[in-house]
Design a protein around this motif. Structure first.
Motif, short mmCIF file in Angstrom:
data_model
loop_
_atom_site.label_atom_id
_atom_site.label_comp_id
_atom_site.label_asym_id
_atom_site.label_seq_id
_atom_site.Cartn_x
_atom_site.Cartn_y
_atom_site.Cartn_z
N UNK A 1 -4.90 0.61 12.04
CA UNK A 1 -4.09 1.26 11.01
C UNK A 1 -3.76 0.29 9.90
N UNK A 2 -3.32 0.85 8.77
CA UNK A 2 -2.75 0.07 7.68
C UNK A 2 -1.25 0.37 7.61
N UNK A 3 -0.56 -0.36 6.76
CA UNK A 3 0.87 -0.08 6.60
C UNK A 3 1.10 1.31 6.01
N UNK A 4 0.13 1.82 5.26
CA UNK A 4 0.25 3.18 4.72
C UNK A 4 0.20 4.23 5.82
N UNK B 1 0.99 13.38 16.19
CA UNK B 1 1.18 13.38 17.64
C UNK B 1 1.01 11.98 18.19
N UNK B 2 -0.07 11.32 17.79
CA UNK B 2 -0.37 10.00 18.34
C UNK B 2 0.47 8.89 17.70
N UNK B 3 0.87 9.08 16.44
CA UNK B 3 1.73 8.10 15.79
C UNK B 3 3.09 8.02 16.48
N UNK B 4 3.58 9.16 16.94
CA UNK B 4 4.93 9.21 17.53
C UNK B 4 4.91 9.09 19.05
N UNK B 5 3.75 8.89 19.63
CA UNK B 5 3.62 8.82 21.08
C UNK B 5 4.06 7.44 21.59
N UNK B 6 5.11 7.40 22.40
CA UNK B 6 5.62 6.13 22.90
C UNK B 6 4.76 5.54 24.02
N UNK B 7 3.65 6.20 24.33
CA UNK B 7 2.68 5.58 25.24
C UNK B 7 1.89 4.49 24.53
N UNK B 8 2.11 4.35 23.22
CA UNK B 8 1.39 3.36 22.43
C UNK B 8 2.31 2.21 22.03
N UNK B 9 1.69 1.10 21.69
CA UNK B 9 2.40 -0.03 21.07
C UNK B 9 1.65 -0.40 19.78
N UNK B 10 2.33 -1.11 18.89
CA UNK B 10 1.78 -1.36 17.55
C UNK B 10 1.82 -2.87 17.28
N UNK B 11 0.69 -3.43 16.81
CA UNK B 11 0.57 -4.87 16.72
C UNK B 11 -0.06 -5.30 15.38
N UNK B 12 0.62 -6.19 14.64
CA UNK B 12 0.04 -6.68 13.38
C UNK B 12 -1.11 -7.64 13.64
N UNK B 13 -2.12 -7.59 12.77
CA UNK B 13 -3.28 -8.47 12.87
C UNK B 13 -3.27 -9.44 11.70
N UNK B 14 -4.04 -10.49 11.80
CA UNK B 14 -4.05 -11.52 10.78
C UNK B 14 -4.56 -11.02 9.43
N UNK B 15 -5.37 -9.98 9.43
CA UNK B 15 -5.94 -9.49 8.17
C UNK B 15 -5.06 -8.46 7.48
N UNK C 1 -3.95 -5.64 8.80
CA UNK C 1 -4.03 -4.33 9.45
C UNK C 1 -3.27 -4.38 10.77
N UNK C 2 -3.32 -3.30 11.52
CA UNK C 2 -2.57 -3.18 12.77
C UNK C 2 -3.46 -2.57 13.83
N UNK C 3 -3.16 -2.90 15.08
CA UNK C 3 -3.81 -2.27 16.22
C UNK C 3 -2.81 -1.41 16.97
N UNK C 4 -3.24 -0.23 17.36
CA UNK C 4 -2.43 0.64 18.22
C UNK C 4 -3.06 0.56 19.60
N UNK D 1 0.82 -1.21 0.00
CA UNK D 1 0.00 0.00 0.00
C UNK D 1 0.86 1.25 0.00
N UNK D 2 1.98 1.21 0.73
CA UNK D 2 2.80 2.40 0.80
C UNK D 2 3.56 2.65 -0.51
N UNK D 3 3.89 1.59 -1.23
CA UNK D 3 4.54 1.78 -2.54
C UNK D 3 3.55 2.37 -3.54
N UNK D 4 2.31 1.91 -3.50
CA UNK D 4 1.29 2.48 -4.38
C UNK D 4 1.02 3.93 -4.02
N UNK D 5 1.11 4.26 -2.74
CA UNK D 5 0.94 5.65 -2.31
C UNK D 5 2.06 6.53 -2.87
#
Length: 725
Positions: free
Chosen positions: A675-678, A644-658, A660-663, A591-595
């Motif tokens: 979120x998506x990889x984009x 702001x929220x993307x760079x906030x280290x109070x969060x963690x990022x987790x890949x899902x089976x479909x 997508x990702x969960x923050x 997705x990010x390459x197409x972007x």
């Protein structure tokens, strides 16, 4: 060890290749890293012109008639260092223009003659372009004389026109205005092969089905413009070749009649060169030694005679008089039977059976005797394929019809990537609007913009609906061939109104409200759509607590269905849009390459891509209302919350089976966003993160909004060529 010496470098203090070799690039060490070079290739650092240089202004000051006269005179000023066939460089110059334009492909609009890209790798060193470096050197005195105002891109195509005119053909017209680039185009995917002329199977799902050639490619081999002149994979079979000719020309937006006209008209003059063995031919320009000065394909057997030249390995001419535009091609093709032969260089070619010497062309170097008459496999396809045969028979029966068809097809070939006619400059620009130029009538500029905005604001449409509609209208623009964009309001016409990417139901709702407003106020629908986006954006800016005006330039027109080649517009359909966090289905490309691809076609920098995506997310403009990447609890406001929220280290990022990702909240584990990889690439890629951090800073909240407005306006005005001097 001596502190000034490095092992293996002989004491040289220079870091060999450290700053210039692609082997030292990030992608060498991390092949999966997102390469942003596509967005940086044409930065100011590569352009040697003054910052205030305006090429269009400079072009308008050219003495057009003097330029044409000089180019035409050059055709018969034979140079010993590169002898002319029959004392005329016309065939060589036509090949230069043809091969410069012939790299264009309709799928992504890239390639083509509009930027002078044939001067740079890889095109300058393609096997198909052998010895075209000689043609450019022959043109250098003209380029040197007229300087900046005469771009290489214009001069190369002009040389083809003047060649035809000097050989008795009346061209359809010519437009100046192409602007040169200053380095290789890193945005063009020419194929995955690592060798020239690799087997065609590499770029087809099924070589027996020409339509299965991988998109966006249009040529059958790495290093060729169209098809292999010896046949598919070098195996002669005119019927099979015909299918590949049809497909590759269709991918250049040419129909059967245009394809036949270009093949026949292109081979009515000039010759192919293969009278000597190619075993000792030197390296291409990019591979030759420094003392060769970029002069490639050195031929140790070259003499002052044109008869000893080598290019393709095929040898001979298609007509009896190769420096005169006439109907001789058809006489050769249809008056004789043809048989397979090998050229002196060992290439397959077709030669006539029982043609008397008196009907053959003379030797190109002026020596006594006759040369070879020949046809390539693609020429024989014009005879063997029933559709091409019928077209060629019509051409033969009506020379005036053939010449007009070829003139128009040649004009299309050499101007296809210049965009609308407003981009053409000079006295020879045809007055006729051609449908492939995507004509758009002029729009009104004297209406009350404030009144239109007021009606839109009172319409009940949401800011997200207005912004998404304006974005969808404008995002089709391609800087590659200057097609698409908001001007013309073709989003309301087939096929665009039905594209899944444009959410047809939402689009119909918004247009149903905006079109009456346009009618009431005298504004074009195109202007009203863009104004709607601006109104929605100003709502979001105000809601965020800022006061920033969004610039607007009236004057867009509304194209009609009759002015729209619906079939050719199908290639503009988005199958993914990272800015609205959507893709039609899963693809091999991320997705990010197409972007990145979309951003480059829109002419965006990496920073502009970053600010636009972050703003689109928080304003709630995702396709179908999906919430991926909407990192805010203030949806609809133009805030910097995404960063702001993307760079906030109070969060963690987790890949899902479909995919997508969960923050999640680092402390509680609660899911805060998806979120998506984009989305996440703006935190994972070191360059994009550097931009994201700028906009996440506490002191850049208003800067973010101002930068978004500037990037938004750039996209909305990308196709406003009438605003350029």
């Amino acid at each position: 060890m001596d502190g000034n010496r490095m092992p293996g470098l002989g004491g040289c203090p220079v870091n060999h290749g450290g700053n210039t070799s692609m082997d030292a690039s990030v992608t060498k060490w991390w092949p999966s890293a997102l390469n942003l070079d596509i967005l940086h290739q044409r930065g100011a650092r590569t352009n040697p012109m003054d910052a205030d240089y305006n090429h269009r202004d400079a072009v308008k000051g050219l003495d057009f008639e003097a330029v044409k006269a000089d180019v035409k005179a050059l055709m018969t000023e034979n140079q010993d260092w590169w002898p002319a066939d029959w004392g005329h460089y016309g065939g060589l110059m036509i090949r230069l223009a043809w091969h410069s334009a012939g790299s264009y492909r309709m799928q992504d609009g890239r390639g083509g003659a509009g930027s002078g890209n044939i001067r740079f790798a890889p095109l300058n060193s393609w096997p198909d372009n052998a010895s075209l470096d000689k043609a450019r050197r022959l043109l250098w005195p003209v380029k040197k004389k007229y300087g900046n105002a005469l771009s290489w891109a214009d001069l190369i195509i002009l040389s083809g026109n003047m060649a035809y005119e000097s050989m008795g053909f009346e061209t359809f017209g010519f437009g100046f205005g192409r602007e040169d680039i200053w380095g290789p185009e890193t945005d063009v995917y020419w194929g995955s092969e690592n060798e020239w002329l690799a087997p065609s199977e590499n770029r087809y799902d099924d070589l027996d089905d020409a339509s299965t050639m991988h998109n966006p490619l249009a040529a059958v081999h790495m290093g060729l413009i169209y098809v292999n002149p010896e046949g598919v994979n070098g195996q002669p079979d005119p019927a099979r070749t015909a299918a590949h000719v049809r497909e590759t020309f269709a991918r250049m937006a040419m129909n059967d009649e245009e394809t036949a006209a270009l093949t026949c008209g292109g081979h009515t003059v000039g010759k192919a060169h293969g009278a000597v063995a190619g075993d000792n031919i030197g390296a291409e320009p990019e591979g030759c030694p420094v003392h060769a000065q970029g002069f490639g394909w050195a031929n140790p057997d070259q003499t002052t005679s044109a008869s000893s030249s080598f290019t393709s390995g095929i040898e001979g001419a298609w007509t009896k008089n190769p420096i005169q535009f006439d109907m001789g091609y058809f006489d050769y093709l249809f008056d004789y039977e043809w048989e397979l032969q090998k050229s002196p260089a060992g290439a397959w070619q077709w030669e006539p059976v029982d043609m008397p010497d008196s009907e053959k062309p003379t030797l190109a170097g002026g020596e006594d005797g006759h040369g070879r008459a020949m046809m390539t496999d693609a020429d024989m396809a014009m005879k063997v394929d029933p559709i091409y045969n019928e077209i060629c028979q019509r051409f033969r029966a009506d020379p005036a019809y053939f010449k007009d068809t070829f003139a128009r097809a040649w004009f299309k070939l050499t101007h296809r990537d210049m965009g609308p006619r407003v981009n053409y400059i000079g006295p020879d620009v045809p007055a006729e609007d051609l449908i492939w130029q995507d004509p758009i009538p002029a729009g009104a500029t004297d209406y009350d913009v404030a009144a239109v905005k007021a009606k839109i604001a009172e319409s009940g449409l949401t800011s997200a609906e207005l912004i998404a509609t304006a974005w969808d209208s404008a995002r089709t623009f391609r800087g590659s061939d200057k097609r698409g964009g908001a001007n013309g309001a073709r989003i309301r016409l087939a096929p665009q109104k039905d594209w899944v990417a444009n959410e047809p139901d939402r689009l119909a709702k918004v247009l149903g409200i905006l079109e009456p407003i346009a009618s009431e106020t005298g504004a074009s629908i195109a202007d009203t759509i863009v104004l709607g986006g601006n109104v929605g954006l100003e709502m979001a800016i105000k809601a965020a607590g800022f006061s920033i005006d969004v610039p607007f330039s009236p004057g867009r027109g509304d194209a009609t269905a009759e002015q729209t080649d619906a079939d050719s517009f199908s290639v503009l359909e988005p199958f993914a849009d990272g800015f609205r966090n959507w893709q039609k289905e899963d693809y091999a490309v991320s997705a990010e390459e197409m972007m990145l691809d979309r951003a480059q076609l829109l002419g965006l920098t990496a920073a502009e891509m970053t600010v636009l995506l972050g703003g689109m997310r928080v304003m709630g403009t995702n396709h179908g209302g999906n919430t991926h990447g909407v990192f805010t609890d203030r949806v609809g406001q133009l805030t910097s919350d995404f960063f702001v929220n993307l760079t906030d280290m109070a969060n963690t990022w987790h890949p899902m089976d479909d995919g997508t990702y969960e923050i999640r909240d680092r402390a509680t584990g609660d899911v805060k966003w998806t979120a998506t990889s984009a989305d996440l690439v703006f935190g994972s890629n070191s360059i994009l993160r550097s931009y994201a951090e700028v906009y996440a800073q506490d002191d850049n909240k208003e800067k973010f909004a101002r930068d978004f407005v500037a990037a938004w306006t750039k996209v909305m005005d990308a196709d406003r060529f009438d605003l350029v001097a």
